[in-house]
Design a protein around this motif. Structure first.
Motif, PDB file in Angstrom:
ATOM      1  N   GLY A 113       0.764  -7.099  -5.537  1.00  0.00           N
ATOM      2  CA  GLY A 113       0.243  -5.928  -5.546  1.00  0.00           C
ATOM      3  C   GLY A 113       1.139  -4.940  -6.125  1.00  0.00           C
ATOM      4  N   ALA A 117       2.088   0.391  -0.349  1.00  0.00           N
ATOM      5  CA  ALA A 117       2.704  -0.544   0.527  1.00  0.00           C
ATOM      6  C   ALA A 117       3.824  -1.511  -0.419  1.00  0.00           C
ATOM      7  CB  ALA A 117       1.784  -1.567   1.122  1.00  0.00           C
ATOM      8  N   GLU A 137       0.799  -7.357 -10.293  1.00  0.00           N
ATOM      9  CA  GLU A 137      -0.598  -6.500 -10.115  1.00  0.00           C
ATOM     10  C   GLU A 137      -1.545  -7.092 -10.867  1.00  0.00           C
ATOM     11  OE1 GLU A 137      -1.547  -3.748  -8.352  1.00  0.00           O
ATOM     12  OE2 GLU A 137      -3.494  -4.458  -9.409  1.00  0.00           O
ATOM     13  N   ARG A 138      -2.510  -7.031 -10.382  1.00  0.00           N
ATOM     14  CA  ARG A 138      -3.936  -7.990 -10.953  1.00  0.00           C
ATOM     15  C   ARG A 138      -4.321  -6.877 -12.247  1.00  0.00           C
ATOM     16  NH1 ARG A 138      -9.283  -6.378  -8.450  1.00  0.00           N
ATOM     17  NH2 ARG A 138     -10.181  -7.631  -9.957  1.00  0.00           N
ATOM     18  N   GLY A 144      -2.368   0.750  -6.814  1.00  0.00           N
ATOM     19  CA  GLY A 144      -3.551   0.454  -6.021  1.00  0.00           C
ATOM     20  C   GLY A 144      -4.439   1.699  -6.087  1.00  0.00           C
ATOM     21  N   LEU A 145      -4.687   2.000  -4.456  1.00  0.00           N
ATOM     22  CA  LEU A 145      -5.788   3.057  -4.155  1.00  0.00           C
ATOM     23  C   LEU A 145      -5.278   4.323  -4.667  1.00  0.00           C
ATOM     24  CD1 LEU A 145      -6.955   1.943  -0.862  1.00  0.00           C
ATOM     25  CD2 LEU A 145      -8.326   1.956  -2.823  1.00  0.00           C
ATOM     26  N   VAL A 181      -2.158 -12.973  -8.716  1.00  0.00           N
ATOM     27  CA  VAL A 181      -2.080 -14.142  -8.054  1.00  0.00           C
ATOM     28  C   VAL A 181      -2.821 -15.024  -7.238  1.00  0.00           C
ATOM     29  CG1 VAL A 181      -0.243 -14.649  -6.121  1.00  0.00           C
ATOM     30  CG2 VAL A 181       0.329 -13.014  -7.667  1.00  0.00           C
ATOM     31  N   ALA A 200       1.053  -7.605  -0.636  1.00  0.00           N
ATOM     32  CA  ALA A 200       0.764  -6.196  -0.466  1.00  0.00           C
ATOM     33  C   ALA A 200      -0.648  -5.854  -1.173  1.00  0.00           C
ATOM     34  CB  ALA A 200       1.765  -5.256  -0.906  1.00  0.00           C
ATOM     35  N   TYR A 397     -12.909  -0.400   4.964  1.00  0.00           N
ATOM     36  CA  TYR A 397     -12.536  -1.421   4.103  1.00  0.00           C
ATOM     37  C   TYR A 397     -12.216  -2.397   4.788  1.00  0.00           C
ATOM     38  CZ  TYR A 397     -12.510   2.150   0.197  1.00  0.00           C
ATOM     39  OH  TYR A 397     -12.940   3.075  -0.853  1.00  0.00           O
ATOM     40  N   TRP A 438      -2.221  -2.547   4.079  1.00  0.00           N
ATOM     41  CA  TRP A 438      -3.653  -2.857   4.717  1.00  0.00           C
ATOM     42  C   TRP A 438      -3.845  -4.166   5.055  1.00  0.00           C
ATOM     43  CZ3 TRP A 438      -7.974   1.074   2.842  1.00  0.00           C
ATOM     44  CH2 TRP A 438      -7.597   2.381   3.099  1.00  0.00           C
ATOM     45  N   GLY A 445      -4.600   4.418   8.049  1.00  0.00           N
ATOM     46  CA  GLY A 445      -3.389   5.042   7.623  1.00  0.00           C
ATOM     47  C   GLY A 445      -3.351   5.817   6.148  1.00  0.00           C
ATOM     48  N   PHE A 446      -2.282   6.516   6.038  1.00  0.00           N
ATOM     49  CA  PHE A 446      -2.290   7.571   4.935  1.00  0.00           C
ATOM     50  C   PHE A 446      -1.297   6.762   3.949  1.00  0.00           C
ATOM     51  CE2 PHE A 446      -3.140  10.085   8.698  1.00  0.00           C
ATOM     52  CZ  PHE A 446      -4.250  10.821   8.394  1.00  0.00           C
ATOM     53  N   ILE A 447      -1.104   7.296   2.959  1.00  0.00           N
ATOM     54  CA  ILE A 447      -0.266   6.568   1.976  1.00  0.00           C
ATOM     55  C   ILE A 447       1.169   6.390   2.449  1.00  0.00           C
ATOM     56  CG2 ILE A 447       1.151   7.061  -0.224  1.00  0.00           C
ATOM     57  CD1 ILE A 447      -1.643   8.581  -1.490  1.00  0.00           C
ATOM     58  N   ASN A 450       2.464   3.571   5.022  1.00  0.00           N
ATOM     59  CA  ASN A 450       2.885   2.071   4.499  1.00  0.00           C
ATOM     60  C   ASN A 450       4.388   2.285   4.264  1.00  0.00           C
ATOM     61  OD1 ASN A 450       0.027   1.207   3.928  1.00  0.00           O
ATOM     62  ND2 ASN A 450      -0.124   2.764   2.872  1.00  0.00           N
TER      63      ASN A 450
HETATM   64  C1  LIG Z   1     -11.080   6.015  -0.998  1.00  0.00           C
HETATM   65  C2  LIG Z   1      -9.728   6.153  -0.360  1.00  0.00           C
HETATM   66  C3  LIG Z   1      -9.254   7.431  -0.522  1.00  0.00           C
HETATM   67  C4  LIG Z   1      -7.924   7.725  -0.010  1.00  0.00           C
HETATM   68  N1  LIG Z   1      -7.375   8.898  -0.073  1.00  0.00           N
HETATM   69  C5  LIG Z   1      -6.124   8.841   0.569  1.00  0.00           C
HETATM   70  C6  LIG Z   1      -5.483  10.384   0.500  1.00  0.00           C
HETATM   71  O1  LIG Z   1      -5.879  11.281  -0.138  1.00  0.00           O
HETATM   72  N2  LIG Z   1      -4.175  10.434   1.128  1.00  0.00           N
HETATM   73  C7  LIG Z   1      -3.752   9.417   1.789  1.00  0.00           C
HETATM   74  O2  LIG Z   1      -2.558   9.688   2.287  1.00  0.00           O
HETATM   75  N3  LIG Z   1      -4.078   8.188   1.825  1.00  0.00           N
HETATM   76  C8  LIG Z   1      -5.511   7.900   1.429  1.00  0.00           C
HETATM   77  N4  LIG Z   1      -5.788   6.796   1.242  1.00  0.00           N
HETATM   78  C9  LIG Z   1      -5.177   5.628   2.063  1.00  0.00           C
HETATM   79  C10 LIG Z   1      -4.044   5.119   1.180  1.00  0.00           C
HETATM   80  O3  LIG Z   1      -4.598   4.842  -0.119  1.00  0.00           O
HETATM   81  C11 LIG Z   1      -3.812   3.403   1.792  1.00  0.00           C
HETATM   82  O4  LIG Z   1      -3.116   3.806   2.768  1.00  0.00           O
HETATM   83  C12 LIG Z   1      -3.072   2.690   1.006  1.00  0.00           C
HETATM   84  O5  LIG Z   1      -3.302   2.865  -0.519  1.00  0.00           O
HETATM   85  C13 LIG Z   1      -2.823   1.130   1.110  1.00  0.00           C
HETATM   86  O6  LIG Z   1      -1.893   0.642   0.605  1.00  0.00           O
HETATM   87  P1  LIG Z   1      -1.725  -0.885   0.172  1.00  0.00           P
HETATM   88  O7  LIG Z   1      -0.619  -0.872  -0.880  1.00  0.00           O
HETATM   89  O8  LIG Z   1      -1.696  -1.736   1.362  1.00  0.00           O
HETATM   90  O9  LIG Z   1      -3.124  -1.294  -0.787  1.00  0.00           O
HETATM   91  P2  LIG Z   1      -3.809  -0.810  -2.033  1.00  0.00           P
HETATM   92  O10 LIG Z   1      -3.548   0.815  -2.439  1.00  0.00           O
HETATM   93  O11 LIG Z   1      -5.059  -1.294  -2.150  1.00  0.00           O
HETATM   94  O12 LIG Z   1      -2.887  -1.879  -3.190  1.00  0.00           O
HETATM   95  C14 LIG Z   1      -3.319  -3.076  -3.254  1.00  0.00           C
HETATM   96  C15 LIG Z   1      -3.023  -3.386  -4.656  1.00  0.00           C
HETATM   97  O13 LIG Z   1      -2.761  -4.987  -4.645  1.00  0.00           O
HETATM   98  C16 LIG Z   1      -3.583  -5.432  -5.866  1.00  0.00           C
HETATM   99  N5  LIG Z   1      -3.830  -6.698  -5.883  1.00  0.00           N
HETATM  100  C17 LIG Z   1      -4.956  -7.294  -5.013  1.00  0.00           C
HETATM  101  N6  LIG Z   1      -5.069  -8.566  -4.938  1.00  0.00           N
HETATM  102  C18 LIG Z   1      -4.096  -8.794  -5.875  1.00  0.00           C
HETATM  103  C19 LIG Z   1      -3.846 -10.308  -6.507  1.00  0.00           C
HETATM  104  N7  LIG Z   1      -4.305 -11.394  -5.989  1.00  0.00           N
HETATM  105  N8  LIG Z   1      -2.670 -10.298  -7.402  1.00  0.00           N
HETATM  106  C20 LIG Z   1      -2.019  -9.257  -7.753  1.00  0.00           C
HETATM  107  N9  LIG Z   1      -2.446  -7.933  -7.370  1.00  0.00           N
HETATM  108  C21 LIG Z   1      -3.307  -7.854  -6.366  1.00  0.00           C
HETATM  109  C22 LIG Z   1      -4.648  -4.481  -6.366  1.00  0.00           C
HETATM  110  O14 LIG Z   1      -4.970  -4.515  -7.573  1.00  0.00           O
HETATM  111  C23 LIG Z   1      -4.005  -3.059  -5.616  1.00  0.00           C
HETATM  112  O15 LIG Z   1      -3.197  -2.569  -6.777  1.00  0.00           O
HETATM  113  C24 LIG Z   1      -7.343   6.483   0.825  1.00  0.00           C
HETATM  114  C25 LIG Z   1      -8.046   5.334   0.890  1.00  0.00           C
HETATM  115  C26 LIG Z   1      -9.010   5.095   0.412  1.00  0.00           C
HETATM  116  C27 LIG Z   1      -9.866   3.813   0.534  1.00  0.00           C
END
Ligand SMILES: Cc1cc2nc3c(=O)[nH]c(=O)nc-3n(C[C@H](O)[C@H](O)[C@H](O)COP(=O)(O)OP(=O)(O)OC[C@H]3O[C@@H](n4cnc5c(N)ncnc54)[C@H](O)[C@@H]3O)c2cc1C
Ligand SMILES: NC(=O)c1ccc[n+]([C@@H]2O[C@H](COP(=O)([O-])OP(=O)(O)OC[C@H]3O[C@@H](n4cnc5c(N)ncnc54)[C@H](OP(=O)(O)O)[C@@H]3O)[C@@H](O)[C@H]2O)c1
Length: 503
Positions: A113, A117, A137-138, A144-145, A181, A200, A397, A438, A445-447, A450
């Motif tokens: 990912g 995070a 990253e897929r 990501g988000l 992955v 992640a 989610y 997540w 939680g916010f960006i 993480n």
């Molecule tokens: C609609 C929405 C709006 C948001 N807006 C805000 C905001 O304005 N401000 C703020 O602070 N927070 C915001 N957030 C919260 C923030 O986006 C999250 O806290 C954060 O993105 C979580 O990070 P993460 O890395 O755990 O997951 P993600 O950001 O979801 O990243 C996961 C990554 O893993 C990749 N992946 C998944 N499976 C695989 C695999 N098997 N192989 C390779 N890659 C893979 C995915 O493609 C993705 O790129 C928002 C959340 C949502 C849902």
């Protein structure tokens, strides 16, 4: 008041470490940090040096004199936080550096990912001299988000991708885009090429609303709608029917507010954003005038945060209203309630968002597609029915299982102890496997939340490495083809600007 933190704060704590007088609270070492809706500058102790402005990745901090009319609310929000007396150190906390034993071969970590995070985990590993990180990253685009979730009109928040770009460019990091992955590369291959694998992978799915009619056409999850307007390849080809005058959003978290705003704002305001072109075209032709955001509990329990409510109220051309009956008799004077009390009653014409409370969904009514939402009124025998041709479920989610790792289906996470993956059946640690973000904590939680989460996991990983629990890699890291954009269809729905990565 010299400087003020405003709406786009992502809570990553960069400003806290930059501040010479520790006037930005809560700090990452404070238990309140993880749940804080934003960080706050103390007007009484800020020395107006501007170091925080430079450190903030999303331009959330402004000198007081540069606040616009709507941002003035944040002046009060910052000051109000500091009116409550709390103990605090004179200087900002310093995070201890990771200490790594020489084990004969530099630490090599695979990260699955590339969301916040993942990138914060990579940043932490790369503080170790000689360490190497391979990110898989897929999607053909990283982060990501930050790209596929954050609303396209939240331009300042999206600037966090510049911070992630800087991490990506660090020596020792190799990014493998378009590599899933579990499909293109296996867990075992990653483990063979690295000391450890950090998952992640976020929370790609959503909680399902379990009421009759939830499967009708015209009912969409926020995951689907957000993915559609942000051009996520899994959702970009969706056809969303916007031919009705009213939409209902079930759930009232920050995602629900994003969805309500995107459906009502003047599409011209989105034209220069990174919204998917097909979604922008559909929004230009939309007949939706009103979005009703429905919470099952009272306004004192609303899941949206104060900064987002302040921002929503300031949406040009959109009237934000709340029914007086929903606020009547609600005790408390916290700033979110106070702000709700200043809103007008629901408007009856024009583009508008109406907040409703204490209404629990019972069924989606309709013969061959959604036509209304039936709701139970908390504490009362009568029900309510809101006519709507589009129903968005925004009730959270949900993380999906990761091939080869244990899974907690109730929480939608990979079971873990401080980031070490644990098999709940045996309580044994799964060797070399870690989680962040997540998929570790659940979808809250916010960006910036993480960042501390990833730092904690990497600290555990380094402890295991120092203790000799992570065998040296037997092979080189798996090499991959360049991003197979054509094979996957790519993020072709993202704008050219986004595809060029020029943010
Ligand atoms: C609609 C929405 C709006 C948001 N807006 C805000 C905001 O304005 N401000 C703020 O602070 N927070 C915001 N957030 C919260 C923030 O986006 C999250 O806290 C954060 O993105 C979580 O990070 P993460 O890395 O755990 O997951 P993600 O950001 O979801 O990243 C996961 C990554 O893993 C990749 N992946 C998944 N499976 C695989 C695999 N098997 N192989 C390779 N890659 C893979 C995915 O493609 C993705 O790129 C928002 C959340 C949502 C849902
Ligand atoms: N701008 C930003 O900073 C921003 C933007 C978007 C997202 N985020 C963050 O991302 C995270 C996820 O946001 P989110 O909005 O998806 O989740 P959320 O904040 O957890 O909100 C979920 C909402 O769904 C409701 N709900 C859950 N199950 C339900 C059911 N069965 N029936 C009816 N309602 C139900 C919840 O009500 P109850 O409270 O009653 O359970 C709540 O109102 C949050 O931490 C959020 O702050 C931040």
């Amino acid at each position: 008041m010299p400087h003020v933190v405003t709406q786009s704060c992502v809570g990553d704590g960069s400003c806290v470490h930059a501040c010479p007088v520790n006037c930005i609270q809560p700090t990452p070492d404070d238990p309140a940090f993880e749940l804080a809706e934003m960080l706050h500058i103390d007007p009484a102790t800020c020395v107006d040096c501007g170091a925080c402005v430079t450190a903030c990745p999303v331009d959330a901090i402004k000198p007081h004199a540069q606040l616009d009319e709507h941002e003035r609310a944040f002046e009060l929000i910052n000051a109000a936080y500091h009116r409550v007396p709390r103990k605090r150190a004179l200087l900002a906390p310093v995070r201890p550096r990771l200490t790594v034993r020489d084990r004969g071969q530099a630490l090599r970590v695979a990260i699955v990912g590339s969301g916040p995070a993942a990138m914060y985990a990579a940043e932490e590993v790369l503080t170790i001299p000689g360490a190497q990180v391979s990110v898989y990253e897929r999607l053909p685009q990283p982060y990501g988000l930050v790209r596929t979730g954050v609303a396209p009109d939240h331009r300042r928040t999206r600037r966090v991708s510049h911070q992630l770009d800087r991490i990506r460019q660090r020596p020792g990091l190799t990014m493998h885009l378009g590599t899933e992955v579990g499909r293109d590369v296996s867990h075992q291959q990653l483990l063979d090429g690295h000391h450890a694998v950090v998952y992640a992978v976020g929370a790609a799915s959503d909680r399902r609303l379990d009421v009759p009619g939830a499967e009708l056409p015209g009912v969409l999850s926020a995951t689907e709608l957000v993915g559609w307007y942000n051009g996520h390849p899994d959702h970009a080809d969706r056809v969303v029917d916007l031919s009705h005058r009213r939409a209902v959003v079930i759930g009232n978290g920050n995602v629900a507010l994003d969805v309500a705003r995107i459906l009502t704002v003047d599409p011209d305001a989105l034209a220069e954003s990174e919204i998917a072109p097909a979604a922008l075209d559909a929004l230009r032709a939309s007949r939706i005038e009103e979005v009703v955001v429905v919470g099952r509990r009272g306004p004192e329990h609303a899941a949206f945060t104060l900064p987002e409510l302040v921002g929503l109220r300031a949406t040009p051309g959109v009237t934000l209203g709340v029914a007086a009956e929903d606020l009547a008799g609600v005790p408390g004077d916290d700033p979110k309630l106070e702000l709700l009390r200043t809103l007008a009653p629901p408007a009856s014409a024009g583009r508008r968002i109406t907040l409703r409370f204490r209404l629990a969904p019972q069924a989606i009514a309709g013969d061959d597609r959604a036509g209304a939402v039936e709701l139970a009124v908390a504490g009362g025998p009568a029900g309510q029915r809101i006519e709507a041709g589009l129903v968005i479920t925004s009730i959270g989610y949900r993380g999906l299982p990761v091939a080869g790792l244990p899974y907690d289906a109730d929480a939608g996470i990979v079971p873990n102890d401080e980031g070490r993956v644990v098999d709940p059946a045996t309580a044994a640690v799964v060797p070399g496997s870690y989680v962040v973000g997540w998929i570790k904590r659940g979808p809250t939680g916010f960006i910036g939340t993480n960042r501390a989460c990833s730092q904690d996991t990497i600290a555990a990983l380094v402890d295991d490495y120092n203790a000799g629990l992570l065998p040296a890699p037997a092979a080189a890291p798996v090499a991959t083809e360049p991003p197979p954009v054509a094979r996957r269809g790519g993020l072709r729905h993202l704008t050219r600007r986004a595809l060029a990565g020029s943010r």
